[in-house]
Design an enzyme around this catalytic site. Structure first.
Site, PDB file in Angstrom:
ATOM      1  N   HIS A  27       0.828  -1.209   0.000  1.00  0.00           N
ATOM      2  CA  HIS A  27       0.000   0.000   0.000  1.00  0.00           C
ATOM      3  C   HIS A  27       0.861   1.259   0.000  1.00  0.00           C
ATOM      4  CE1 HIS A  27      -4.045  -1.840   0.950  1.00  0.00           C
ATOM      5  NE2 HIS A  27      -3.194  -2.877   0.916  1.00  0.00           N
ATOM      6  N   ASP A 135      -6.373   5.452   2.552  1.00  0.00           N
ATOM      7  CA  ASP A 135      -6.302   4.093   2.029  1.00  0.00           C
ATOM      8  C   ASP A 135      -7.729   3.535   2.046  1.00  0.00           C
ATOM      9  OD1 ASP A 135      -3.993   1.757   1.808  1.00  0.00           O
ATOM     10  OD2 ASP A 135      -5.989   0.996   2.328  1.00  0.00           O
TER      11      ASP A 135
HETATM   12  O1  LIG Z   1      10.795  -9.905  -2.158  1.00  0.00           O
HETATM   13  C1  LIG Z   1      10.115  -8.922  -2.460  1.00  0.00           C
HETATM   14  C2  LIG Z   1       8.720  -8.896  -2.315  1.00  0.00           C
HETATM   15  C3  LIG Z   1       8.032  -7.774  -2.693  1.00  0.00           C
HETATM   16  N1  LIG Z   1       8.684  -6.682  -3.197  1.00  0.00           N
HETATM   17  C4  LIG Z   1       7.947  -5.465  -3.604  1.00  0.00           C
HETATM   18  O2  LIG Z   1       6.885  -5.246  -2.687  1.00  0.00           O
HETATM   19  C5  LIG Z   1       5.720  -4.854  -3.358  1.00  0.00           C
HETATM   20  C6  LIG Z   1       4.643  -5.872  -3.063  1.00  0.00           C
HETATM   21  O3  LIG Z   1       3.404  -5.409  -3.498  1.00  0.00           O
HETATM   22  P1  LIG Z   1       2.295  -6.396  -4.089  1.00  0.00           P
HETATM   23  O4  LIG Z   1       2.827  -7.128  -5.223  1.00  0.00           O
HETATM   24  O5  LIG Z   1       1.075  -5.574  -4.383  1.00  0.00           O
HETATM   25  O6  LIG Z   1       2.051  -7.457  -2.980  1.00  0.00           O
HETATM   26  P2  LIG Z   1       1.616  -7.366  -1.413  1.00  0.00           P
HETATM   27  O7  LIG Z   1       2.732  -6.892  -0.629  1.00  0.00           O
HETATM   28  O8  LIG Z   1       1.093  -8.697  -1.106  1.00  0.00           O
HETATM   29  O9  LIG Z   1       0.431  -6.274  -1.461  1.00  0.00           O
HETATM   30  C7  LIG Z   1      -0.790  -6.081  -0.751  1.00  0.00           C
HETATM   31  O10 LIG Z   1      -1.326  -4.884  -1.334  1.00  0.00           O
HETATM   32  C8  LIG Z   1      -1.642  -4.965  -2.734  1.00  0.00           C
HETATM   33  C9  LIG Z   1      -2.151  -3.617  -3.170  1.00  0.00           C
HETATM   34  O11 LIG Z   1      -3.343  -3.278  -2.540  1.00  0.00           O
HETATM   35  C10 LIG Z   1      -2.669  -6.061  -2.976  1.00  0.00           C
HETATM   36  O12 LIG Z   1      -2.934  -6.189  -4.366  1.00  0.00           O
HETATM   37  C11 LIG Z   1      -2.165  -7.380  -2.404  1.00  0.00           C
HETATM   38  O13 LIG Z   1      -3.137  -8.392  -2.561  1.00  0.00           O
HETATM   39  C12 LIG Z   1      -1.823  -7.192  -0.927  1.00  0.00           C
HETATM   40  O14 LIG Z   1      -1.345  -8.407  -0.381  1.00  0.00           O
HETATM   41  C13 LIG Z   1       6.042  -4.785  -4.841  1.00  0.00           C
HETATM   42  O15 LIG Z   1       6.343  -3.453  -5.181  1.00  0.00           O
HETATM   43  C14 LIG Z   1       7.304  -5.644  -4.965  1.00  0.00           C
HETATM   44  O16 LIG Z   1       8.170  -5.204  -5.995  1.00  0.00           O
HETATM   45  C15 LIG Z   1      10.040  -6.698  -3.351  1.00  0.00           C
HETATM   46  O17 LIG Z   1      10.644  -5.715  -3.818  1.00  0.00           O
HETATM   47  N2  LIG Z   1      10.721  -7.826  -2.971  1.00  0.00           N
END
Ligand SMILES: O=c1ccn([C@@H]2O[C@H](COP(=O)(O)OP(=O)(O)O[C@H]3O[C@H](CO)[C@@H](O)[C@H](O)[C@H]3O)[C@@H](O)[C@H]2O)c(=O)[nH]1
Length: 486
Positions: A27, A135
Site C-alpha cells: 500500500h 487508504d
Molecule cells: O521480495 C520482495 C517482495 C516484494 N517486493 C515489492 O513489494 C511490493 C509488493 O506489493 P504487491 O505485489 O502488491 O504485494 P503485497 O505486498 O502482497 O500487497 C498487498 O497490497 C496490494 C495492493 O493493494 C494487494 O494487491 C495485495 O493483494 C496485498 O497483499 C512490490 O512493489 C514488490 O516489488 C520486493 O521488492 N521484494
C-alpha cells in the site's frame, strides 16, 4: 482519447492533502508514489503523509525509512509524520487489523491534522487543508475529514476491476440480502460489471467467506461510496471496461492515475548486487523469477514441490523463498536461515549452475533485467503492474486478499498470464506437476501471452506521459480537489 485536462488557474491557491496509507509495503509504495506525482504536477500543492508503522515489523520499517529518505530528497513539499507506534503489541491478528489501527491511530491522526490546521491559520501564506486521501481500508476516517470540514478521497491500491467487485459485493449484501459468507464452496456465477466474464464464487477472495472479515469489507465499501473521488492505481488502456463500469454516476468520481510504481525498488533494504551480477551471466529471457509479495511465504512441504517442479522443468530460476511467520498474524515472513533444510536433498548442488534461491528480492530491478523470461507471482497488484511495465508474462499463484481476482483478470480477461493455481488458502499443496506445467507454459517463447505482455508494457509506459490518460486524470484530480476546497 479524451481531451487532456489542464490545470486550472484556481490551482494558484496553496492546498495541502493529508495522506493516510495502510501500514503495508503493497500500500505504501504506490501511495507515496502518487503523492510525489501530485506535488510534481503543481507547485502549490503540499502533501503530508501520516505513516503508521506496524507494531513489530523490521522489514517494513526499513522499507518505509528508505522510501522516506528517497522522497525527502525529491521535494520539500512532501512531509512524512511517523505516528507513534504501539510497542507493546507483537503483531495484530488479521481480523482485528483494521479496527485496531483505527482505534489506536484515529486520535493520533486527529492530533496531527489539528496541528497542520493550526499552523495554516497562524502562518501567513501557508497551505490550507484541502482534504484527506485515505487508504481504502481506512475509510472509517471519512468522519474525521468531515469534522475538519474537508473532503475525503481514496487512493485505491488495487485494480479498478476489484474496486467494482467490492461495490458489487456490498450491494449484493445490502440491497439483495445475499449472505456472501454462505457462498463459500459454491460454483454460482455472478455478472459483475467491472469484469467482461461472469465470475464464479470460487474466485472470490476468501476474506468474503469469513463473517468478521466479510463484515469489515462491507463497512469499508459503504464508507467508500461516501468519498468525493477515488484515484485508482491503474490505467485506462489496461482496464477500460472496468473503469467505464464505474463511471455511471452511482459511484464517486474515479480517476485511473497509474501505473504508479517505485522503479527504484526498496534499495535500502538489502544488498543485491550479487543477484544482478548472476542475472547478467544468464541468456536473454531464460530465467523464471518466483516471488510472492511482501507477505507471501511457503512451508517446507510446498517448497519441496516448487523445487521439484523447477528441477523437472529444466529452466533457469531465481526464487525468493521466505519462511511463514506466526499464522493468522499480520507479520512479515522472514528469510530461512538454512534453506537447504526445507528443500529436497541435493537440490542446491544439482541446480547450482542454473538457479538461485534468495530471500527478499530486489523485485523491480529483477523484473527489469533482460534475462528474466517469466514471473511466477502471487498477483499482488503492484507486482502485477510491475510485471506489465516490464512486459514479463505472469504465472498466477494467488495467496490471499484480492489476489485471486487479479489472477482471474490476468489470465481469463486480459490474456497476460497463465495459471498455476487459482487459490492457495485452502492450504492444499500445489503439486510439482501442476507447477511444472505452468512454468513450461509461461516460459514458451513467442507465445500469445508473451506478445500481449510486450504490447501492454508499451501502453503502460505511455499512460503517465504528459497529455496521456493517467497524466490527464492526475491533473483533473488536482483541479477537483481545489474546486472542492471549503
Ligand atoms: O521480495 C520482495 C517482495 C516484494 N517486493 C515489492 O513489494 C511490493 C509488493 O506489493 P504487491 O505485489 O502488491 O504485494 P503485497 O505486498 O502482497 O500487497 C498487498 O497490497 C496490494 C495492493 O493493494 C494487494 O494487491 C495485495 O493483494 C496485498 O497483499 C512490490 O512493489 C514488490 O516489488 C520486493 O521488492 N521484494
Amino acid at each position: 482519447m479524451s481531451r487532456p485536462y489542464q490545470l486550472s488557474v484556481q490551482t494558484m491557491k496553496k492546498a495541502e492533502l493529508v495522506f493516510v496509507p495502510m501500514p503495508g509495503i503493497g500500500h505504501l509504495v504506490s501511495t507515496v508514489g502518487v503523492a510525489k506525482l501530485l506535488v510534481d504536477l503543481n507547485s502549490n500543492l503540499f502533501v503530508t503523509v501520516l505513516i503508521i508503522k506496524p507494531p513489530y515489523d523490521p522489514n517494513l520499517t526499513a522499507y518505509v525509512d528508505s522510501l522516506i529518505a528517497d522522497t525527502d530528497s525529491i521535494s520539500t513539499r512532501i512531509k512524512f509524520i511517523n505516528l507513534p507506534q504501539d510497542e507493546t503489541q507483537q503483531g495484530i491478528p488479521l481480523n482485528k487489523f483494521i479496527t485496531t489501527i483505527i482505534q489506536s491511530q484515529g486520535p493520533r491522526i486527529k492530533e496531527a491534522v489539528a496541528k497542520i490546521v493550526h499552523f495554516s491559520s497562524s502562518v501567513p501564506d501557508s497551505p490550507r487543508l484541502a482534504g484527506f486521501v485515505l487508504d481504502f481500508f481506512l475509510t472509517a476516517l471519512v468522519d474525521l475529514a468531515n469534522e475538519f470540514g474537508v473532503a475525503s478521497y481514496v487512493f485505491y491500491t488495487s485494480s479498478a476491476a476489484s474496486l467494482g467487485f467490492q461495490f458489487y459485493m456490498q450491494a449484493l449484501h445490502d440491497e439483495q440480502n445475499v449472505d456472501i459468507v454462505k457462498l463459500k464452496g459454491s460454483d454460482a456465477e455472478f455478472t459483475i460489471p467491472s469484469y467482461f466474464n461472469p465470475i464464479s464464487a470460487k474466485f472470490f477472495p476468501t476474506i468474503m467467506f469469513k463473517p468478521e472479515t466479510s463484515t469489515i469489507m462491507h463497512n469499508v465499501s459503504r464508507e467508500l461510496r461516501k468519498v468525493k473521488g477515488i484515484m485508482v492505481n491503474t490505467f485506462s488502456e489496461l482496464e477500460s471496461h472496468a473503469v467505464n463500469s464505474l463511471t455511471d454516476g452511482k459511484y464517486p468520481a474515479v480517476y485511473p492515475v497509474g501505473p504508479i510504481l517505485n522503479l527504484k525498488g526498496a534499495s535500502g533494504v538489502h544488498q543485491n548486487s550479487y543477484i544482478m551480477k548472476w542475472l547478467d551471466e544468464q541468456p536473454l529471457s531464460s530465467v523464471v523469477f518466483l516471488c510472492f509479495g511482501s507477505m507471501g511465504s511457503f512451508g517446507g512441504d510446498q517448497a519441496k514441490e516448487i523445487a521439484r517442479a523447477l528441477e523437472q522443468s529444466g529452466h533457469r530460476f531465481l526464487w525468493s523463498l521466505r519462511r511463514p511467520s506466526v499464522e493468522g498474524m499480520m507479520l512479515s515472513p522472514t528469510d530461512y536461515e538454512n534453506v537447504a533444510e526445507v528443500l529436497p536433498e541435493g537440490f542446491l548442488e544439482r541446480t547450482a549452475t542454473i538457479g538461485k534461491i534468495i530471500g527478499w528480492a530486489p523485485q523491480v530491478a529483477i523484473l527489469g533485467h533482460p534475462a528474466i523470461g517469466g514471473f511466477v507471482s502471487h498477483c499482488g497488484w503492484n507486482s502485477t503492474l510491475e510485471s506489465i511495465w516490464f512486459g514479463v508474462p505472469m504465472a498466477t499463484w494467488p495467496l490471499y486478499a484480492e489476489q485471486q481476482l487479479n489472477a482471474f483478470q490476468m489470465v481469463m480477461e486480459l490474456g497476460l498470464g497463465v495459471e498455476i493455481t487459482w487459490t492457495y488458502e485452502t492450504m492444499e499443496i500445489v503439486s510439482a506437476e501442476n507447477i511444472e506445467r505452468g512454468i513450461r507454459c509461461l516460459m514458451e517463447q513467442d507465445s500469445d501471452v508473451r506478445n500481449r505482455a510486450k504490447e501492454m508494457s508499451k501502453q503502460s509506459r505511455k499512460a503517465l506521459m504528459e497529455g496521456r490518460s493517467s497524466h490527464s486524470m492526475l491533473c483533473r484530480f488536482i483541479n477537483d480537489v481545489i474546486d472542492n476546497m471549503p
